[in-house]
Design an enzyme around this catalytic site. Sequence first.
Site, PDB file in Angstrom:
ATOM      1  N   ARG A  47      34.980 104.404 -25.969  1.00 37.23           N
ATOM      2  CA  ARG A  47      35.220 105.287 -24.812  1.00 37.23           C
ATOM      3  C   ARG A  47      36.666 105.772 -24.943  1.00 37.23           C
ATOM      4  NH1 ARG A  47      35.972 101.976 -19.708  1.00 37.23           N
ATOM      5  NH2 ARG A  47      33.716 101.904 -19.463  1.00 37.23           N
ATOM      6  N   ALA A  92      45.775 104.642 -17.963  1.00 42.11           N
ATOM      7  CA  ALA A  92      46.079 104.587 -16.533  1.00 42.11           C
ATOM      8  C   ALA A  92      47.220 103.629 -16.167  1.00 42.11           C
ATOM      9  CB  ALA A  92      44.818 104.177 -15.774  1.00 42.11           C
ATOM     10  N   ASP A 101      36.953  97.168 -21.198  1.00 40.84           N
ATOM     11  CA  ASP A 101      37.972  98.104 -20.732  1.00 40.84           C
ATOM     12  C   ASP A 101      39.291  97.824 -21.456  1.00 40.84           C
ATOM     13  OD1 ASP A 101      36.296  99.248 -18.851  1.00 40.84           O
ATOM     14  OD2 ASP A 101      37.049  98.056 -17.175  1.00 40.84           O
ATOM     15  N   MET A 102      40.145  98.843 -21.555  1.00 42.48           N
ATOM     16  CA  MET A 102      41.455  98.622 -22.167  1.00 42.48           C
ATOM     17  C   MET A 102      42.501  98.532 -21.059  1.00 42.48           C
ATOM     18  SD  MET A 102      42.832  97.915 -24.983  1.00 42.48           S
ATOM     19  CE  MET A 102      41.902  98.478 -26.391  1.00 42.48           C
ATOM     20  N   GLN A 146      43.116 104.531 -25.465  1.00 44.89           N
ATOM     21  CA  GLN A 146      43.908 105.340 -24.517  1.00 44.89           C
ATOM     22  C   GLN A 146      44.778 106.343 -25.280  1.00 44.89           C
ATOM     23  OE1 GLN A 146      45.547 101.631 -23.549  1.00 44.89           O
ATOM     24  NE2 GLN A 146      44.764 101.535 -21.462  1.00 44.89           N
ATOM     25  N   HIS A 150      37.962 113.664 -16.291  1.00 38.36           N
ATOM     26  CA  HIS A 150      37.530 114.628 -15.269  1.00 38.36           C
ATOM     27  C   HIS A 150      38.257 115.952 -15.476  1.00 38.36           C
ATOM     28  CE1 HIS A 150      37.901 110.485 -13.741  1.00 38.36           C
ATOM     29  NE2 HIS A 150      36.684 110.686 -13.311  1.00 38.36           N
ATOM     30  N   ARG A 198      44.083 104.725  -9.232  1.00 30.75           N
ATOM     31  CA  ARG A 198      43.442 105.992  -8.813  1.00 30.75           C
ATOM     32  C   ARG A 198      44.422 106.829  -7.977  1.00 30.75           C
ATOM     33  NH1 ARG A 198      40.777 103.395 -11.815  1.00 30.75           N
ATOM     34  NH2 ARG A 198      42.024 104.684 -13.156  1.00 30.75           N
TER      35      ARG A 198
HETATM   36  C1  LIG Z   1      34.654 106.080 -17.086  1.00 30.06           C
HETATM   37  C2  LIG Z   1      36.123 105.847 -17.140  1.00 30.06           C
HETATM   38  C3  LIG Z   1      36.588 104.615 -17.566  1.00 30.06           C
HETATM   39  C4  LIG Z   1      37.968 104.381 -17.647  1.00 30.06           C
HETATM   40  N1  LIG Z   1      38.426 103.212 -18.216  1.00 30.06           N
HETATM   41  C5  LIG Z   1      39.752 103.051 -18.423  1.00 30.06           C
HETATM   42  C6  LIG Z   1      40.258 101.936 -19.148  1.00 30.06           C
HETATM   43  O1  LIG Z   1      39.520 101.062 -19.613  1.00 30.06           O
HETATM   44  N2  LIG Z   1      41.609 101.836 -19.332  1.00 30.06           N
HETATM   45  C7  LIG Z   1      42.475 102.798 -18.852  1.00 30.06           C
HETATM   46  O2  LIG Z   1      43.689 102.690 -19.057  1.00 30.06           O
HETATM   47  N3  LIG Z   1      42.016 103.857 -18.142  1.00 30.06           N
HETATM   48  C8  LIG Z   1      40.695 104.006 -17.932  1.00 30.06           C
HETATM   49  N4  LIG Z   1      40.247 105.122 -17.244  1.00 30.06           N
HETATM   50  C9  LIG Z   1      41.210 105.987 -16.505  1.00 30.06           C
HETATM   51  C10 LIG Z   1      41.818 107.055 -17.387  1.00 30.06           C
HETATM   52  O3  LIG Z   1      42.737 106.473 -18.284  1.00 30.06           O
HETATM   53  C11 LIG Z   1      42.548 108.121 -16.541  1.00 30.06           C
HETATM   54  O4  LIG Z   1      43.600 107.513 -15.849  1.00 30.06           O
HETATM   55  C12 LIG Z   1      41.668 108.844 -15.546  1.00 30.06           C
HETATM   56  O5  LIG Z   1      40.413 109.121 -16.099  1.00 30.06           O
HETATM   57  C13 LIG Z   1      42.306 110.175 -15.094  1.00 30.06           C
HETATM   58  O6  LIG Z   1      42.477 111.000 -16.193  1.00 30.06           O
HETATM   59  P1  LIG Z   1      41.623 112.347 -16.464  1.00 30.06           P
HETATM   60  O7  LIG Z   1      41.201 112.268 -17.897  1.00 30.06           O
HETATM   61  O8  LIG Z   1      40.535 112.479 -15.500  1.00 30.06           O
HETATM   62  O9  LIG Z   1      42.681 113.496 -16.410  1.00 30.06           O
HETATM   63  P2  LIG Z   1      43.768 113.927 -15.334  1.00 30.06           P
HETATM   64  O10 LIG Z   1      44.561 114.973 -16.003  1.00 30.06           O
HETATM   65  O11 LIG Z   1      44.469 112.737 -14.767  1.00 30.06           O
HETATM   66  O12 LIG Z   1      42.895 114.549 -14.173  1.00 30.06           O
HETATM   67  C14 LIG Z   1      42.145 115.735 -14.353  1.00 30.06           C
HETATM   68  C15 LIG Z   1      41.517 116.109 -13.011  1.00 30.06           C
HETATM   69  O13 LIG Z   1      40.592 115.089 -12.604  1.00 30.06           O
HETATM   70  C16 LIG Z   1      40.634 114.855 -11.224  1.00 30.06           C
HETATM   71  N5  LIG Z   1      41.101 113.475 -10.974  1.00 30.06           N
HETATM   72  C17 LIG Z   1      41.565 112.595 -11.901  1.00 30.06           C
HETATM   73  N6  LIG Z   1      41.859 111.404 -11.327  1.00 30.06           N
HETATM   74  C18 LIG Z   1      41.602 111.552 -10.004  1.00 30.06           C
HETATM   75  C19 LIG Z   1      41.706 110.676  -8.876  1.00 30.06           C
HETATM   76  N7  LIG Z   1      42.136 109.432  -9.011  1.00 30.06           N
HETATM   77  N8  LIG Z   1      41.342 111.154  -7.665  1.00 30.06           N
HETATM   78  C20 LIG Z   1      40.865 112.414  -7.515  1.00 30.06           C
HETATM   79  N9  LIG Z   1      40.742 113.282  -8.547  1.00 30.06           N
HETATM   80  C21 LIG Z   1      41.100 112.862  -9.779  1.00 30.06           C
HETATM   81  C22 LIG Z   1      41.580 115.882 -10.659  1.00 30.06           C
HETATM   82  O14 LIG Z   1      40.832 117.022 -10.327  1.00 30.06           O
HETATM   83  C23 LIG Z   1      42.499 116.159 -11.851  1.00 30.06           C
HETATM   84  O15 LIG Z   1      43.108 117.426 -11.772  1.00 30.06           O
HETATM   85  C24 LIG Z   1      38.882 105.381 -17.194  1.00 30.06           C
HETATM   86  C25 LIG Z   1      38.390 106.615 -16.770  1.00 30.06           C
HETATM   87  C26 LIG Z   1      37.046 106.865 -16.758  1.00 30.06           C
HETATM   88  C27 LIG Z   1      36.581 108.212 -16.334  1.00 30.06           C
END
Ligand SMILES: Cc1cc2nc3c(=O)[nH]c(=O)nc-3n(C[C@H](O)[C@H](O)[C@H](O)COP(=O)(O)OP(=O)(O)OC[C@H]3O[C@@H](n4cnc5c(N)ncnc54)[C@H](O)[C@@H]3O)c2cc1C
Length: 305
Positions: free
Chosen positions: A182, A187, A132-133, A161, A225, A287
């Site tokens: 990935r 985050a 993970d980053m 990221q 997502h 989250r």
């Molecule tokens: C498999 C996976 C591994 C990850 N690993 C890392 C990592 O190693 N380092 C890192 O910095 N980040 C990591 N992340 C987190 C990532 O950086 C984002 O913060 C997170 O995925 C939310 O961004 P989004 O792309 O879904 O888009 P966003 O624009 O944030 O969200 C798009 C839509 O997704 C849904 N959604 C998103 N988050 C939530 C939530 N918490 N609760 C409910 N609904 C939500 C909502 O419907 C939202 O409108 C990871 C994410 C995933 C999916």
Amino acid sequence: MPSSFILKTAALPPVERLVRRSFLFRPLVRRFIAGDTLEEALGHSESLCDRNLQVSLDYLGENTQSEAEALAAKSTYSQMLDRIAESRHREKINISIKLTQCGLDQGEAFAESNFREVLRRAQEKDNFVRVDMEGSEYTARTIEMLTRVWADHKNTGTVLQSYLYRTTEDVDQMIELGMRTRLVKGAYLEPSSVAFPEKSKVDEAYVEQAKRLLARGHYPAIATHDEAIIRELKQFVADEKIDPSRFEWQMLYGIRRDLQDGLRAEGFNVRVYVPFGDAWYPYFSRRLAERPANAFFILKSLFRK
Ligand SMILES: Cc1cc2nc3c(=O)[nH]c(=O)nc-3n(C[C@H](O)[C@H](O)[C@H](O)COP(=O)(O)OP(=O)(O)OC[C@H]3O[C@@H](n4cnc5c(N)ncnc54)[C@H](O)[C@@H]3O)c2cc1C
């Protein structure tokens, strides 16, 4: 409520104590965390695999405070790999780890030796370890360590990221190396000196970098997502005739289950990131910060008499 405000508030010790102790928040915690123990998390993982999804299992915890703590985490990683090897779904489950849980704060050589040991164990079990980053103070060190280790171990991959200004260059480096990557938006709480403050810029960078990885990367993981982005990338994959077996979508446990199942039904590979363990608070805060409605629920509860 901006996500930086939520991350700062969540980091205050009295807020952490309240959220950790109150039973009121348990259902929200349970939505994102697959249990306190490995066995609970494996149970949930196998149910996901029964639905034809894949899993990356994450033992929660970061920034170990001592070498003993990092060694204990390494031993849990080994147990995870051993237990996965016994699962009826062993081919569908890999693990995600953090270098600060391998002891990066205690020393780079110490963390690297722990990391290499985990990779050897994974190799014996024919498994894969995603790193993970974390926050930007670790980005360069993480990429450098992964690149060093890559010479001896090909069963690992990185996370990049899109919110960081440096990421397009890192994407190109990973494509060149052939390392599984990935792609996420990012985050952590980052200053504007290293990361785009505007969400629209992050989204734009994400789409551009995802397209590079899909076109030229080695089995990239598109972890989001974001429905609009997923739609645009699906169109790109169709236009460029990229076979669905060449990449996977990834999503977090408890978020957009409908999208996870929908993409799988369309024939795509979908992997769910499944976190477990009692050190859930920092992961949980991130989250909350992504979805202000979640944090608003907590704040309202804290101030309600
Ligand atoms: C498999 C996976 C591994 C990850 N690993 C890392 C990592 O190693 N380092 C890192 O910095 N980040 C990591 N992340 C987190 C990532 O950086 C984002 O913060 C997170 O995925 C939310 O961004 P989004 O792309 O879904 O888009 P966003 O624009 O944030 O969200 C798009 C839509 O997704 C849904 N959604 C998103 N988050 C939530 C939530 N918490 N609760 C409910 N609904 C939500 C909502 O419907 C939202 O409108 C990871 C994410 C995933 C999916």
